[in-house]
Design a protein around this motif. Structure first.
Motif, PDB file in Angstrom:
ATOM      1  N   THR A  86      49.043  33.953  28.069  1.00 54.95           N
ATOM      2  CA  THR A  86      47.838  34.766  28.134  1.00 54.95           C
ATOM      3  C   THR A  86      47.030  34.413  29.373  1.00 54.95           C
ATOM      4  OG1 THR A  86      47.743  34.845  25.726  1.00 54.95           O
ATOM      5  CG2 THR A  86      45.739  35.422  26.892  1.00 54.95           C
ATOM      6  N   ALA A  87      46.385  35.419  29.954  1.00 58.98           N
ATOM      7  CA  ALA A  87      45.486  35.198  31.084  1.00 58.98           C
ATOM      8  C   ALA A  87      44.255  36.075  30.906  1.00 58.98           C
ATOM      9  CB  ALA A  87      46.183  35.515  32.412  1.00 58.98           C
ATOM     10  N   VAL A  88      43.090  35.531  31.236  1.00 53.91           N
ATOM     11  CA  VAL A  88      41.854  36.308  31.217  1.00 53.91           C
ATOM     12  C   VAL A  88      41.609  36.847  32.624  1.00 53.91           C
ATOM     13  CG1 VAL A  88      39.363  36.227  30.919  1.00 53.91           C
ATOM     14  CG2 VAL A  88      40.836  35.013  29.332  1.00 53.91           C
ATOM     15  N   VAL A  89      41.488  38.165  32.732  1.00 50.06           N
ATOM     16  CA  VAL A  89      41.349  38.832  34.026  1.00 50.06           C
ATOM     17  C   VAL A  89      39.944  39.430  34.118  1.00 50.06           C
ATOM     18  CG1 VAL A  89      42.321  40.562  35.580  1.00 50.06           C
ATOM     19  CG2 VAL A  89      43.801  39.375  33.944  1.00 50.06           C
ATOM     20  N   THR A  90      39.241  39.105  35.198  1.00 50.07           N
ATOM     21  CA  THR A  90      37.883  39.608  35.413  1.00 50.07           C
ATOM     22  C   THR A  90      37.801  40.280  36.774  1.00 50.07           C
ATOM     23  OG1 THR A  90      36.960  37.788  34.105  1.00 50.07           O
ATOM     24  CG2 THR A  90      35.435  39.021  35.505  1.00 50.07           C
ATOM     25  N   PHE A  91      37.376  41.540  36.774  1.00 46.41           N
ATOM     26  CA  PHE A  91      37.150  42.283  38.007  1.00 46.41           C
ATOM     27  C   PHE A  91      35.662  42.570  38.120  1.00 46.41           C
ATOM     28  CE2 PHE A  91      37.345  46.686  40.105  1.00 46.41           C
ATOM     29  CZ  PHE A  91      37.114  46.142  41.355  1.00 46.41           C
ATOM     30  N   ASP A  92      35.062  42.067  39.192  1.00 52.38           N
ATOM     31  CA  ASP A  92      33.633  42.231  39.406  1.00 52.38           C
ATOM     32  C   ASP A  92      33.417  42.824  40.798  1.00 52.38           C
ATOM     33  OD1 ASP A  92      30.806  41.549  38.488  1.00 52.38           O
ATOM     34  OD2 ASP A  92      30.873  40.560  40.442  1.00 52.38           O
ATOM     35  N   THR A  93      32.708  43.941  40.870  1.00 52.40           N
ATOM     36  CA  THR A  93      32.437  44.550  42.168  1.00 52.40           C
ATOM     37  C   THR A  93      30.967  44.928  42.282  1.00 52.40           C
ATOM     38  OG1 THR A  93      33.125  46.277  43.738  1.00 52.40           O
ATOM     39  CG2 THR A  93      33.044  46.900  41.415  1.00 52.40           C
ATOM     40  N   ASP A  94      30.391  44.620  43.424  1.00 51.36           N
ATOM     41  CA  ASP A  94      29.020  45.012  43.741  1.00 51.36           C
ATOM     42  C   ASP A  94      29.124  46.265  44.606  1.00 51.36           C
ATOM     43  OD1 ASP A  94      26.368  45.208  44.260  1.00 51.36           O
ATOM     44  OD2 ASP A  94      26.109  43.169  45.003  1.00 51.36           O
ATOM     45  N   ALA A  95      28.763  47.411  44.024  1.00 52.06           N
ATOM     46  CA  ALA A  95      28.979  48.713  44.678  1.00 52.06           C
ATOM     47  C   ALA A  95      27.646  49.336  45.086  1.00 52.06           C
ATOM     48  CB  ALA A  95      29.732  49.652  43.738  1.00 52.06           C
TER      49      ALA A  95
END
Length: 347
Positions: free
Chosen positions: A85-94
């Motif tokens: 298992t892996a925790v994936v986080t995508f964070d973008t300042d748009a």
């Protein structure tokens, strides 16, 4: 008198014997070390694809995207075994920059997907949508827990898409994106993605409150601290468009529309339970926003640097709760498929 001999003294012969023995011992030791892989970059046993310890893989990028457009803004590859298992986080300042000024917002789809490079059909994805207003920066965060199906190299991609921008009259627009994609691959961590038991969207009427998530999980005995993050995805019923979400018809029907929009409060928290009774509460998300006709969609979530933390949990269970309260006047759609809470144990 006897003639002199050509043989060296006995002490010299003994020293030469010791020297030869030392050289032989060193040679044997070096051969063993090379055979076991001590002096090589790669281990001799490559049966596992996963990391030998905690590993976080990150890709960071800054770019400007012309609208309409779709960009893969970050990508991470890593090795993993089936069942891990892996925790994936995508964070973008748009930030939207439009020559039309405040006349129009940009419908923005933020998403992350993961799959084995040898089996891309078995991908897992998570998305969220929001209409970005001109010159207003928004931090958009999408999370998922990726369950590896096929051993080998895995790839996670993060994308930002603005599909239907129509400039018209020579107007142009672009979106500045500062993005970070992080894959937390810690084999010792206890990780879970808690989503609503039912995935279909629900409508929360004016002055109503609905429970989106309410699940209790066991906390395995360990010395780890816990982190909890939350994401919620909602749409106000100011128009019919954009509210289908896995249904054949629009959920925002003409008889319930209200152009004034919705004032929504999303509350997410974690209760630690000991013998079934709460011994500690941590607030994860308590956000009140007004969603008008321009914004229409809203992706609300805890940023990576503001997750809820539980140090030395006082109990053996954790209850994760998320509620949506709508003060109206327009009804609001809660997209349960793209709303979740993520639990991570960190050493």
């Amino acid at each position: 008198m006897s003639a002199p001999t050509d043989q060296p003294p006995r002490r010299s012969r003994r020293g030469a014997l010791w020297a030869a023995s030392a050289v032989l011992i060193v040679a044997v030791v070096l051969a063993v070390l090379y055979a076991t892989g001590v002096f090589t970059d790669q281990p001799t046993d490559d049966k596992t694809h996963g990391p030998s310890g905690p590993a976080v893989h990150t890709d960071e990028n800054s770019q400007s995207m012309e609208l309409p457009g779709e960009e893969r803004v970050a990508s991470v590859e890593f090795g993993a075994d089936s069942g891990s298992t892996a925790v994936v986080t995508f964070d973008t300042d748009a930030t939207l920059d439009s020559s039309l000024g405040d006349q129009r917002a940009a419908y923005t789809v933020t998403g992350v997907s993961c799959a084995s490079v040898d089996d891309e059909d078995g991908s897992t994805s998570q998305t969220g949508t929001e209409n970005l207003e001109n010159e207003q920066s928004r931090e958009l965060t999408v999370r998922l827990v990726y369950q590896v199906q096929t051993s080998g190299t895995q790839r996670c991609n993060a994308t930002v898409r603005v599909p239907n921008w129509d400039a018209g009259g020579g107007a142009d627009a672009s979106m500045d994106l500062d993005s970070t994609l992080s894959v937390d691959q810690d084999p010792s961590a206890v990780q879970a993605a808690v989503q609503p038991e039912a995935q279909e969207p629900i409508i929360v009427g004016r002055d109503d409150k609905d429970i989106v998530i309410d699940q209790t999980l066991d906390i395995p005995a360990s010395d780890s601290d816990l982190q909890v993050s939350a994401t919620s995805h909602v749409t106000t019923c100011t128009i019919e468009n954009g509210s289908k979400d896995q249904t054949d018809q629009n959920l925002c029907t003409p008889d319930i529309l209200d152009e004034r929009g919705s004032t929504v409060t999303v509350h997410s928290y974690a209760d630690v339970l000991s013998d079934g009774k709460m011994c500690e509460r941590v607030e994860i998300q308590d956000e009140k926003v007004h969603i008008d006709n321009t914004v229409h969609h809203k992706l609300l979530g805890t940023a990576p640097d503001s997750v809820g933390e539980l140090k030395n949990p006082c109990g053996d269970q954790i209850r994760l709760v998320q509620t949506v309260e709508n003060s109206g006047p327009a009804p609001v759609v809660v997209h349960r498929k793209s709303s979740n809470m993520v639990l991570t144990a960190t050493s």
